[in-house]
Write a protein that holds these residues in place. Structure first.
Motif, short mmCIF file in Angstrom:
data_model
loop_
_atom_site.label_atom_id
_atom_site.label_comp_id
_atom_site.label_asym_id
_atom_site.label_seq_id
_atom_site.Cartn_x
_atom_site.Cartn_y
_atom_site.Cartn_z
N ALA A 1 -3.18 -8.46 -5.52
CA ALA A 1 -3.10 -6.93 -6.23
C ALA A 1 -4.57 -6.46 -5.87
N TYR A 2 -4.75 -5.08 -5.54
CA TYR A 2 -5.83 -4.64 -5.11
C TYR A 2 -5.90 -3.08 -5.42
N VAL A 3 -6.81 -2.39 -5.42
CA VAL A 3 -6.92 -0.93 -5.50
C VAL A 3 -7.21 -0.31 -4.00
N SER A 4 -6.54 0.67 -3.61
CA SER A 4 -6.88 1.47 -2.35
C SER A 4 -6.72 2.86 -2.65
N ASP A 5 -7.38 3.70 -1.73
CA ASP A 5 -7.13 5.07 -1.75
C ASP A 5 -6.63 5.62 -0.53
N GLN A 6 -5.80 4.96 -0.04
CA GLN A 6 -4.95 5.14 1.20
C GLN A 6 -4.15 6.49 0.94
N THR A 7 -3.78 6.73 -0.25
CA THR A 7 -2.92 7.85 -0.44
C THR A 7 -3.89 9.19 -0.72
N GLY A 8 -4.99 8.98 -0.72
CA GLY A 8 -6.03 10.32 -0.96
C GLY A 8 -6.49 10.17 -2.55
#
Length: 891
Positions: free
Chosen positions: A758-765
């Motif tokens: 599990a991780y956090v990403s801002d790929q969706t904005g």
């Protein structure tokens, strides 16, 4: 005894509706998310404000609202129920998850022509249907248009009519009324209670105009100014502002915004047809000059000179014949929504507009614009990750620093452009139209360039041991206020200098902590070394202060001053505060880990972690000895120091077997992952150092044989955080795992069985939680959160993950969310739900996980500000017309 309206409501509706939480509050009603117990469905239950209920009257309101119950249209939100509960009037509509058109516009600013026309045509169809059934909405605005699966649905149909009809004359007498100033028709603005379909058509024209242009057709600093323009303002043209708007669309909007109802379309359907008819024309368009205002309406408006315009909230404005009172000094504490406050008190987080009507600031790693005429801030497109904003003299754009560049973002939603490359993080937009910046490898060369772009003009190179920051440019453009900060052997209090931009010669005005602004009254406003706000008369020709500066306020951290005399300042502790660790149950109950025990985690990469057996806490604490890792024994045992190096040690993580604590430190070079036995024996050793950059965070696999490390990432630089895998038996160098260019991956967490990451990403904005198989991360991906999230933690059973929802899902704050999973493969999210509301005093990091879960999964370890009851601990203050105090005290 039920004292509050919501308690009365819950008691009165018991057995029919179960109120879960408040969703929001408008001018007429408070909205609650509720469960319809009879039909087992979620609904939006709206309760009229008590003062409005008292004026309207139950019988008349309920009679009038029944006329809307039979409206059945795909773009109209139906009315499920209405009634009276313990003196409170309520009505029930379907709960539509997602965003309103207002939220969509705040996010996107302007819509594409196609999208705007699609939405406008759909709403026109809904209005035409309602009008043919005798119902006028009276309050069409973006906030009342819900976006459901991409389709617009108009809510609160007929509610404004029911309120107006129920209140009658008493509504006007008490200062309560319906309608929103930006979208009011001229007949509404002049207090006409008998408005018809033409009023809705006007309001829809305003909405279509805003979707295409990015703002309503008539703006003003006050409601009085807006309504005055609606009644007497010149016609507007969407095409003149946005050239791509087709001429027939502009013509249709202009006809819908005619001052006289008789000059508008005869029906909403006719408006809809005109929007799609390329041959439609009306008056003189933008390409041939703007049509004049109807003289008939101007004469009618002048005749209404004594008319009173009544606004929701009890404010009565006279549009004509009233002399403006002298401006008063007005103070506003924390003029932000609770979840939209600036991230920090420091100067690199905010900038006031020159006219004082708004500010740009950094919050949640993005730049926001807060216009005082609006209720809340909106995010600036292209400003994610930006720092040190500085607004243009005309208020149209903002310069900011990100990833080694000075960029400029238009505040009307236009494209972002790079102004200066290889720059340091402190641009200042001077009154002369130039943007001042520091460039070069050491950031020791000050340059300026036109805000519109152009060649760099080198002003000076700093001597060793000096850092020079341009804070303000005097109106003539030939002198600047420059803060000089000293370091090294010659370190002393910063100086504020007046520098000649032509010759480079300077004179020392005073010492202070670096903050200085020029006031239009001819004063220097600055912070003294003891953080006192000082004001002194400045003589630019002589390059000195005349007379002794006067103290105005103490304990400030930073401030900004607008040309109109508006002051914004912060106070409190900008870099650290005392925290306390607390246990939080699954229902939100809070208990201190040890009553009375607090610690200072410092500002950078705060972190704490619970040992695998739940008996100890590893944490970073700042003391007189430095920034070190400490071990706290539970439940009320001692706190012992684990690390002793002079370097900054941060972000402790327990080895899976509990024998050691790993942490991240800059000792010996770039940040690396270090470890020391938890009992304090032996020396600290390097676990992993990467030649490509600093290692700032990592998650252990349950078997202790590998880690997922976050490498790279500098505050204010977006897209530089990536995840790598290190298998200690195989790899001497971390292998790329998730290294997508252009956006960040952070906060890794490996499942208890070692199969999922599990991780956090801002790929969706925006930052969201994702899960992938581990180590084969490229085989699949599932998005866990929806609406913004950070800080993900696995449940000990591996069947759920917990994360912090960035959106206001409960009340006005964040919430702890749980996502129940189907492990698969493929992995799937079975259900998401909020466990409890999180008070604003609680702290959660942006790119690292800063809460933990007990081994039994029943409690969460979190941290909150220990001094949350101290009112001035962290303050943001806006003072309108503050310069009047200066004029009165300094002659």
């Amino acid at each position: 005894m039920h004292d509050t309206p919501v308690e009365r409501l819950k008691a009165a509706l018991e057995g029919r509706y179960r109120i879960e939480r408040e969703l929001g509050e408008g001018g007429m009603a408070t909205v609650y998310l509720a469960q319809d117990l009879k039909h087992n469905r979620r609904v939006a239950l709206k309760v009229l404000k008590p003062e409005l209920s008292a004026v309207v009257g139950a019988e008349r309101f309920l009679t009038e609202i029944e006329t809307t119950a039979n409206l059945q249209h795909p773009h109209i939100l139906p009315l499920f129920d209405s009634g009276e509960a313990d003196g409170l009037l309520f009505y029930v509509m379907p709960y539509v998850p997602g965003e309103t058109l207002r939220e969509k516009l705040e996010r996107e600013k302007q819509l594409s022509i196609e999208d705007g026309l699609r939405i406008g045509t759909a709403v026109a169809g809904a209005l035409d249907y309602a009008h043919r059934h005798g119902v006028v909405h009276r309050d069409i605005k973006p906030a009342n248009i819900l976006m459901h699966d991409g389709q617009p649905v108009v809510s609160d149909f007929g509610i404004a009519l029911a309120v107006g009809a129920g209140g009658g004359a008493r509504l006007t007498e008490t200062g309560l009324s319906v309608g929103t100033p930006y979208y009011m028709s001229p007949e509404q603005a002049t207090g006409d209670q008998q408005v018809g379909p033409a009023s809705d058509i006007y309001s829809l024209g305003c909405v279509v105009y805003e979707m295409l242009v990015g703002e309503p057709p008539y703006l003003g600093n006050t409601a009085q100014a807006v309504l005055g323009k609606i009644i007497q303002g010149e016609p507007v043209s969407a095409t003149s502002t946005r050239k791509s708007v087709p001429e027939h669309v502009d013509a249709a909007i202009r006809k819908s915004l005619e001052k006289l109802p008789a000059d508008r379309f005869t029906s909403a359907q006719e408006f809809s047809r005109a929007l799609g008819d390329a041959s439609f024309r009306h008056g003189v368009g933008a390409r041939g000059g703007t049509a004049g205002v109807s003289q008939r309406w101007k004469r009618a408006a002048v005749g209404l000179g004594a008319a009173t315009v009544v606004l929701a909230g009890g404010l009565t404005w006279s549009l004509f014949g009233r002399a403006e009172a002298a401006p008063r000094v007005e103070r506003y504490a924390s003029p932000f929504l609770e979840d939209q406050e600036p991230d920090n008190l420091n100067r690199n987080h905010f900038s006031l507009s020159p006219d004082g009507s708004f500010m740009v600031y950094r919050s949640s790693s993005a730049l926001w614009v807060r216009r005082w005429s609006d209720l809340e801030a909106t995010q600036i497109r292209g400003g994610a990750g930006g720092w040190t904003p500085s607004i243009a003299p005309d208020g149209s754009a903002v310069a900011f620093w990100i990833a080694g560049e000075i960029r400029v973002a238009s505040l009307d939603g236009g494209p972002v452009r790079t102004l200066v490359s290889d720059a340091g993080p402190w641009p200042r937009w001077g009154q002369d139209g130039f943007v001042y910046a520091r460039v070069g490898a050491g950031g020791n060369v000050t340059v300026r360039t036109p805000g519109t772009g152009g060649a760099l003009d080198t002003l000076w190179t700093e001597p060793d041991g000096e850092d020079r920051y341009v804070y303000d440019v005097l109106p003539r453009g030939d002198q600047a206020l420059v803060a000089v900060v000293y370091s090294g052997e010659g370190a002393r209090d910063p100086e504020i200098r007046l520098v000649d931009l032509g010759t480079g010669e300077s004179s020392v005005l005073t010492t202070g902590n670096g903050f200085a602004r020029w006031a239009a009254t001819g004063h220097l406003v600055f912070l003294a070394a003891d953080s006192t706000l000082m004001i002194g008369r400045l003589d630019p020709k002589r390059g000195e202060l005349t007379g002794s500066p006067v103290a105005f306020a103490e304990g400030l951290v930073a401030f900004d001053l607008a040309d109109d005399g508006t002051l914004f300042y912060t106070s409190g502790n900008p870099s650290s505060s005392e925290f306390e660790l607390v246990w939080v149950t699954r229902t939100g109950g809070v208990t201190p880990v040890q009553p009375g025990w607090t610690f200072d985690p410092d500002i950078d990469n705060r972190g704490w972690a619970l040992s695998p057996d739940g008996t100890k806490i590893a944490l970073k604490a700042r003391t007189d000895l430095g920034n070190d890792i400490w071990i706290k024994e539970l439940p009320e045992g001692p706190m012992t120091r684990l690390t002793f190096d002079e370097a900054d040690d941060r972000m402790p993580r327990w080895h899976p077997d509990g024998s050691a604590v790993t942490f991240f430190s800059g000792r010996g070079g770039p940040y690396a992952m270090w470890s020391r036995r938890a009992d304090g024996t032996g020396e600290a050793t390097v676990v992993y150092r990467d030649p490509r950059g600093s290692v700032f965070d990592a998650a252990w696999a349950p078997d202790g044989a590998s880690i997922v490390a976050r490498i790279g990432g500098i505050t204010g630089v977006a897209g530089a955080r990536d995840l790598y895998s290190v298998r200690f038996a195989e790899d001497s160098l971390a292998q790329p795992l998730l290294t997508n260019e252009g956006y960040d991956e952070s906060g890794p967490a490996i499942s208890p069985d070692g199969r999922w990451l599990a991780y956090v990403s801002d790929q969706t904005g925006r930052r969201e939680v994702f899960i992938r198989p581990y180590p084969d991360v490229n085989s699949s991906q599932v998005q866990v959160s929806d609406g913004g999230a950070r800080n993900v933690v696995w449940d000990p059973d591996g069947q759920s993950v917990y994360y912090i929802n960035d959106g206001p899902t409960l009340g006005e704050g964040r919430s702890l969310m749980v996502a129940e999973l189907r492990p698969g493969p493929p992995m799937a999210v079975l259900r998401r739900r909020a466990l409890f509301d999180i008070p604003n005093a609680f702290y959660f990091a942006n790119f690292t996980t800063s809460f933990d879960i007990s081994p039994d999964g029943e409690r969460f370890l979190m941290a909150r500000a220990a001094s949350q009851d101290t009112p001035d601990r962290r303050r943001f203050v806006l003072v309108k017309n503050w310069i009047r105090e200066v004029e009165e005290r300094i002659r």
